[in-house]
Design a protein around this motif. Sequence first.
Motif, PDB file in Angstrom:
ATOM      1  N   LEU A   1      -7.851   2.281  -1.203  1.00 34.24           N
ATOM      2  CA  LEU A   1      -6.828   1.709  -0.328  1.00 34.24           C
ATOM      3  C   LEU A   1      -7.175   1.787   1.151  1.00 34.24           C
ATOM      4  O   LEU A   1      -6.453   1.246   1.982  1.00 34.24           O
ATOM      5  CB  LEU A   1      -5.481   2.410  -0.568  1.00 34.24           C
TER       6      LEU A   1
ATOM      7  N   ILE B   1      -4.855  -5.161   1.499  1.00 37.72           N
ATOM      8  CA  ILE B   1      -4.251  -3.904   1.056  1.00 37.72           C
ATOM      9  C   ILE B   1      -5.021  -2.708   1.602  1.00 37.72           C
ATOM     10  O   ILE B   1      -4.453  -1.654   1.888  1.00 37.72           O
ATOM     11  CB  ILE B   1      -4.190  -3.869  -0.487  1.00 37.72           C
TER      12      ILE B   1
ATOM     13  N   ARG C   1       0.830  -1.201   0.000  1.00 39.01           N
ATOM     14  CA  ARG C   1       0.000   0.000   0.000  1.00 39.01           C
ATOM     15  C   ARG C   1       0.867   1.254   0.000  1.00 39.01           C
ATOM     16  O   ARG C   1       0.566   2.218  -0.715  1.00 39.01           O
ATOM     17  CB  ARG C   1      -0.922  -0.006   1.216  1.00 39.01           C
TER      18      ARG C   1
END
Length: 675
Positions: free
Chosen positions: A235, A303, A210
Amino acid sequence: MKFINVAVVRFSVFLTLGILLAHFFPNFSRYLIFLSLFCFGMLVVLWWRGRKQLIPTVLFGIATYFCFLLIGYVNYQLRQPNAQPRHYSHVASLDTTALFTLKVTAILKPDRYNQKYIAEVTGYNNRHTSGKVLLSVKKDSTGSKFTSDDLLLVHAALSETPGSLNPFQFDYAAYLRTLKVHHQFRIDSEAIVKRSKGDWSLRGSAESIRAHIISKLKQTSIGVEERSILQALVLGERNEIDPERYKAYAAAGAIHILAVSGLHVGILFLLLSQLLYPLCRLPHGALVRSILIVLLLWGFALIAGASPSVVRAVSMFSFFTFAQASRRPTNSINTLFLSYMVLLLLEPLWLFHVGFQLSYLAVFFILWVQPFLFRLVHCKNIIAKKLWGIITVTLSAQLGILPLSLYYFHQFPGLFLLTNIVILPFLALLLAGGIVVIVWTLIDEVPKLVAEGYATAIETLNAFVDWVAGKEDLLFSNIPFSETQVLAAYVLIIVCILLLKKWNGKRVIKALAGILLFICVLFWEKHRASQQQLIVFQKNRHSVIAYSNASEMVLYTEDTSQGISSTFPVSTYRVGRRIDSVSEAMIPKLFAFRKQKILVVDSLGVYGVKDRINIVILTQSPKLHLDRLIDSLRPDLIIADGSNYTSYVNRWKATCQKRKLPFYHTGARGAFILE
């Protein structure tokens, strides 16, 4: 609704009750072993005796439900420090400097002065330990930050986590306990003896990926504000969102799109289902498609930070995907409760996460209420049908989370329906486009036209949110709502929905009883808030005293021009106590409350009173001889508020201990309340 497995729902309910009992009544654990052995033994005996019966006996059902209650209770207790032999709290002393080995496991949003992390205590003075702590590292000129899986050797002292010091204030310590964090380190860079990279972990690798994606996004032509929204949408990274932008989304009723949750996972599930549908034409293609969908969803969850709402959504869709692949009849409510039960077995503390609660309630009410609402209006036009579908989904979800939202946030966006009608279709495009931009960024440089086009789409979204948030008259804020009201509201909502679905005499009586219960709770809360109360707030560098009576409050401060009545902690107190009218005045030197004489001594240290005083409040660090004051006024209690120097407070505390006189410091024990 067909194929609802009532047993799964009941098992989930009793599992939840067991967790709640362990949370609110932890002292029953001494009897737990005998109770568990007896219950499970009885269950085995009843099963053996009735194994050939088609329908189990009532006693067998009761024993089964009680076993799930005990499982919830035991599972919660096992997560507590006293049930973990290697927990650092068994060997480390508070406020005592020692060598600790920490492994960073999560990165939190920093505040103005500190970088914040969650860390695992893997060692204490060369002893292997376990347990999580909050790590606050003072920001320095180097600006260095830690990453997940970093190992730190620190020379520091453990301290208590910051709790709530004023009534109706958010209890940060209680929130940290739901993350298994019970203590904290507050250090600077000089306390870090050594830093190295620790062993590989799945979560650490996901955070590294990430961070790599975010660094790549920063190289594109997407603006800072637009990039922060993209990072939140795809994200789950919200640390870079401007606070004012965050408030605008909250005021518009669109805050849910900034937290990766079931809505995002559902959209991604539909996209993957369509993209991978051609695999179904191959032998065993349906199973391969299901496995790929589940793997991709769990990769997305990692993630995106693996928050409880994301894990809940991915687990539910995983169950649903494999149920479809097995070609067995399934039901979404069964899948929802099965995922709920599995997650609470894995981590019972998630039950106390706000996002977890709101997410499950929203999905449950969508599955339970939305089909009924959708059938109320028959739409022939495909566009009208889709629009009515969005409206019914929004209304169902809002109905499910409304009581909890009022309890946690004390506000209700009046334009939530308009916001969701516009944003939900737009969100699917933004999420799909964001994934394309991220994948493109990792492969090659994103074309300027694509980056600017996506940034324009986010700008359009922000402009719409700002327009909705600007309608302040339609944002109903400062709504008082207690825990009792939450329970009564859900009882009322459930009985009314059952009545609307099927009218009969019993349900009419239940609905009337629900209405009566809610009205009684409202009267009780109003009566409780009407009681007179004197409070000395804890506010650093300020003296704030309030007298409340029913819906009115008089606020005493050292400077009435500062407008403290609209700031923390007075603002939250006003909402919790249902205060409508506030007047401000200078702090009086001497006053009475419930036949008790109260003296306030400020920085001048002059009190000029010879009569006996019941309570003395010390403010603004007065230079006085406390022994002489005690001999002269013979008080029953000394109070020091947050406006005093720490050195003065420590000296006064020592004097009171020597004189065996009760001493109360709001900075250590919280606001002082007299009723």
